[in-house]
Design a protein around this motif. Structure first.
Motif, short mmCIF file in Angstrom:
data_model
loop_
_atom_site.label_atom_id
_atom_site.label_comp_id
_atom_site.label_asym_id
_atom_site.label_seq_id
_atom_site.Cartn_x
_atom_site.Cartn_y
_atom_site.Cartn_z
N PRO A 44 -2.22 -50.81 -5.64
CA PRO A 44 -3.42 -51.63 -5.50
C PRO A 44 -4.70 -50.82 -5.47
N SER A 45 -4.67 -49.62 -4.88
CA SER A 45 -5.89 -48.81 -4.83
C SER A 45 -6.28 -48.31 -6.21
N ALA A 46 -5.31 -48.13 -7.10
CA ALA A 46 -5.62 -47.64 -8.44
C ALA A 46 -6.25 -48.74 -9.29
N THR A 47 -6.03 -49.99 -8.96
CA THR A 47 -6.58 -51.07 -9.77
C THR A 47 -7.85 -51.65 -9.19
N SER A 48 -8.27 -51.25 -7.99
CA SER A 48 -9.42 -51.86 -7.35
C SER A 48 -10.75 -51.42 -7.96
N ALA A 49 -10.87 -50.19 -8.42
CA ALA A 49 -12.14 -49.72 -8.98
C ALA A 49 -11.87 -48.68 -10.04
N PRO A 50 -12.75 -48.60 -11.05
CA PRO A 50 -12.59 -47.57 -12.05
C PRO A 50 -12.87 -46.20 -11.43
N PRO A 51 -12.30 -45.15 -12.01
CA PRO A 51 -12.54 -43.82 -11.44
C PRO A 51 -14.02 -43.45 -11.53
N ALA A 52 -14.55 -42.89 -10.47
CA ALA A 52 -15.95 -42.51 -10.43
C ALA A 52 -16.17 -41.25 -11.26
N GLU A 53 -17.35 -41.18 -11.86
CA GLU A 53 -17.69 -39.98 -12.62
C GLU A 53 -17.90 -38.83 -11.64
N ALA A 54 -17.61 -37.64 -12.08
CA ALA A 54 -17.86 -36.47 -11.26
C ALA A 54 -19.37 -36.34 -11.05
N PHE A 55 -19.77 -35.99 -9.86
CA PHE A 55 -21.19 -35.86 -9.55
C PHE A 55 -21.78 -34.69 -10.33
#
Length: 165
Positions: A44-55
Motif C-alpha cells: 500500500p505504501s508503494a501505491t500511495s504516492a509517486p516517487p519524489a524527485e531527488a532534491f
C-alpha cells in the motif's frame, strides 16, 4: 461483373480480413505471445504516492530566472541566500513560481525589489507535492523582484524561484 473479377474479389477479401485480424490481435509472426511475468501485489505504501524527485538546487545563472530564494542546511545552523536575476520581470508576460523542499511545507512571497516592496505573488506548497505550473501569473509590473521564503521552519533545504521564459 465478369466472373473472373468476382472470383478474384472473393479470394482477396478473406485474405485481407485475415491480415486485418492479425494486425488487430497484435501478431506479427507465427510465434505465440510470451506469458506475462507475474508480479506480487505492490504494498500500500508503494501505491500511495509517486516517487519524489531527488532534491537538487537549480542553476542560479539560468537566463530565464528572475529571482530565487534558497535555504541550505549546514549542520544545525541553516542558512539562506536570496538572488535577484539574472533576468528582469517583463510586464504583462506570464511568469511561473517553481520550488522544491525537504521537510513538511514551505511558503513564499514575490515582492518588488524597490523601496515599496509590494507583494506581487504569495503562496505555499507541501514538500511531497512540489508545484508543477499551478503558480503562474501575468502582472503589469516590470522590474527586479525578490523571492522570500516566508514559512520555512519545517524544512531542511528548500528553493523557490520565479522564471519567465
Amino acid at each position: 461483373m465478369d466472373t473472373r473479377n468476382r472470383t478474384r474479389a472473393f479470394a482477396i477479401v478473406p485474405t485481407g480480413l485475415v491480415v486485418l485480424a492479425c494486425v488487430i490481435a497484435g501478431c506479427t509472426s507465427g510465434e505465440a505471445p510470451e506469458p506475462a511475468a507475474s508480479e506480487s501485489a505492490p504494498s500500500p505504501s508503494a501505491t500511495s504516492a509517486p516517487p519524489a524527485e531527488a532534491f537538487a538546487y537549480p542553476d542560479k545563472t539560468d537566463p530565464t530566472q528572475v529571482g530565487i530564494a534558497l535555504k541550505y542546511e549546514e549542520g544545525s545552523d541553516p542558512s539562506g541566500e536570496i538572488i535577484a536575476g539574472p533576468a528582469v520581470l517583463v510586464a504583462d508576460r506570464q511568469f511561473t513560481v517553481e520550488g522544491q523542499c525537504e521537510g513538511d511545507r514551505v511558503g513564499f512571497e514575490v515582492v518588488t525589489a524597490d523601496g515599496e516592496r509590494r507583494v506581487l505573488a504569495e503562496g505555499g506548497f507541501r514538500c511531497d507535492d512540489p508545484p508543477a505550473g499551478e503558480f503562474s501569473y501575468r502582472l503589469p509590473y516590470a522590474g527586479v523582484v525578490q523571492v522570500n521564503l516566508t514559512d520555512a521552519d519545517d524544512v531542511d533545504r528548500a528553493w523557490v524561484r520565479v522564471v519567465q521564459p
